[in-house]
Motif scaffolding. Structure first.
Motif, PDB file in Angstrom:
ATOM      1  N   SER A  49       0.847  -1.187   0.000  1.00 15.81           N
ATOM      2  CA  SER A  49       0.000   0.000   0.000  1.00 15.81           C
ATOM      3  C   SER A  49       0.884   1.238   0.000  1.00 15.81           C
ATOM      4  N   CYS A  50       0.290   2.352  -0.423  1.00 16.23           N
ATOM      5  CA  CYS A  50       1.020   3.614  -0.401  1.00 16.23           C
ATOM      6  C   CYS A  50       0.037   4.748  -0.178  1.00 16.23           C
ATOM      7  N   ILE A  51       0.570   5.870   0.288  1.00 20.25           N
ATOM      8  CA  ILE A  51      -0.224   7.068   0.488  1.00 20.25           C
ATOM      9  C   ILE A  51       0.628   8.263   0.124  1.00 20.25           C
ATOM     10  N   SER A  52       0.066   9.154  -0.670  1.00 26.35           N
ATOM     11  CA  SER A  52       0.839  10.307  -1.137  1.00 26.35           C
ATOM     12  C   SER A  52       0.903  11.382  -0.068  1.00 26.35           C
ATOM     13  N   SER A  53       1.809  12.328  -0.282  1.00 28.08           N
ATOM     14  CA  SER A  53       1.972  13.425   0.660  1.00 28.08           C
ATOM     15  C   SER A  53       0.974  14.545   0.401  1.00 28.08           C
ATOM     16  N   SER A  54       0.561  14.695  -0.849  1.00 28.68           N
ATOM     17  CA  SER A  54      -0.165  15.891  -1.250  1.00 28.68           C
ATOM     18  C   SER A  54      -1.672  15.739  -1.136  1.00 28.68           C
ATOM     19  N   GLU A  59      -3.252   3.695  -2.660  1.00 29.84           N
ATOM     20  CA  GLU A  59      -3.350   2.510  -3.503  1.00 29.84           C
ATOM     21  C   GLU A  59      -3.071   1.267  -2.664  1.00 29.84           C
ATOM     22  N   TYR A  60      -3.635   0.161  -3.120  1.00 28.21           N
ATOM     23  CA  TYR A  60      -3.434  -1.121  -2.458  1.00 28.21           C
ATOM     24  C   TYR A  60      -3.120  -2.182  -3.499  1.00 28.21           C
ATOM     25  N   ALA A  61      -2.326  -3.147  -3.095  1.00 26.59           N
ATOM     26  CA  ALA A  61      -2.157  -4.328  -3.920  1.00 26.59           C
ATOM     27  C   ALA A  61      -3.470  -5.091  -3.951  1.00 26.59           C
ATOM     28  N   GLU A  62      -3.723  -5.771  -5.064  1.00 24.15           N
ATOM     29  CA  GLU A  62      -4.972  -6.512  -5.201  1.00 24.15           C
ATOM     30  C   GLU A  62      -5.147  -7.542  -4.084  1.00 24.15           C
ATOM     31  N   SER A  63      -4.054  -8.115  -3.656  1.00 24.97           N
ATOM     32  CA  SER A  63      -4.122  -9.186  -2.665  1.00 24.97           C
ATOM     33  C   SER A  63      -4.564  -8.716  -1.277  1.00 24.97           C
ATOM     34  N   LYS A  65      -6.618  -5.652  -0.899  1.00 22.99           N
ATOM     35  CA  LYS A  65      -7.776  -4.753  -1.002  1.00 22.99           C
ATOM     36  C   LYS A  65      -8.941  -5.289  -0.197  1.00 22.99           C
ATOM     37  N   GLY A  66      -9.568  -4.398   0.563  1.00 21.88           N
ATOM     38  CA  GLY A  66     -10.699  -4.778   1.381  1.00 21.88           C
ATOM     39  C   GLY A  66     -10.318  -5.319   2.744  1.00 21.88           C
ATOM     40  N   ARG A  67      -9.024  -5.568   2.938  1.00 20.80           N
ATOM     41  CA  ARG A  67      -8.564  -6.107   4.224  1.00 20.80           C
ATOM     42  C   ARG A  67      -7.597  -5.159   4.934  1.00 20.80           C
ATOM     43  N   PHE A  68      -6.790  -4.446   4.175  1.00 17.76           N
ATOM     44  CA  PHE A  68      -5.792  -3.534   4.745  1.00 17.76           C
ATOM     45  C   PHE A  68      -6.241  -2.086   4.525  1.00 17.76           C
TER      46      PHE A  68
END
Length: 125
Positions: A49-54, A59-63, A65-68
């Motif tokens: 997963s990642c999160i931008s600064s701005s 985004e999440y990896a498909e594996s 998604k819905g859990r993390f």
């Protein structure tokens, strides 16, 4: 000196939950994108997963998604990864990484400059 450190790993049963923390020191977290990665024995490091600064783009990896769920608290200089419904295949060393790139949210490890030492997550009954 810029530094990130992970914590919160451990042993959990399948279906359980853990919350990982990525604590930043030596820099203002507001201006950095943060990515979570994991590496299992014998496998390549993969983006989780990642999160931008701005704009807070996530985004999440498909594996996962819905859990993390990834979130950030800039005041506490910490990014969190809430992991629910954990599966044995989630077992890995989890790393967080930082990059001072405006608008970045990438699941490739090559985009990041600063890495923590990792925290072990083991999902087993």
């Amino acid at each position: 000196q810029l530094h990130v450190a992970e914590s919160g790993g451990g042993l959990v049963q399948p279906g359980g939950s853990l919350r990982l923390s990525c604590a930043a020191s030596g820099f203002t977290l507001d201006y950095y994108a943060i990515g979570w990665f994991r590496q299992a024995p014998g496998k390549e490091r993969e983006g989780v997963s990642c999160i931008s600064s701005s704009d807070g783009r996530i985004e999440y990896a498909e594996s996962v998604k819905g859990r993390f769920t990834i979130s950030r608290d800039n005041a506490k200089r910490t990014v969190y990864l809430q992991m629910n419904n954990l599966k044995p295949e989630d077992t890995a060393v989890y790393y967080c990484a930082a990059a001072q790139v405006f608008g970045l949210c990438a699941l490739t490890p090559y985009a990041y400059d600063y890495w923590g030492q990792g925290t072990q997550v083991t999902v087993s009954s």
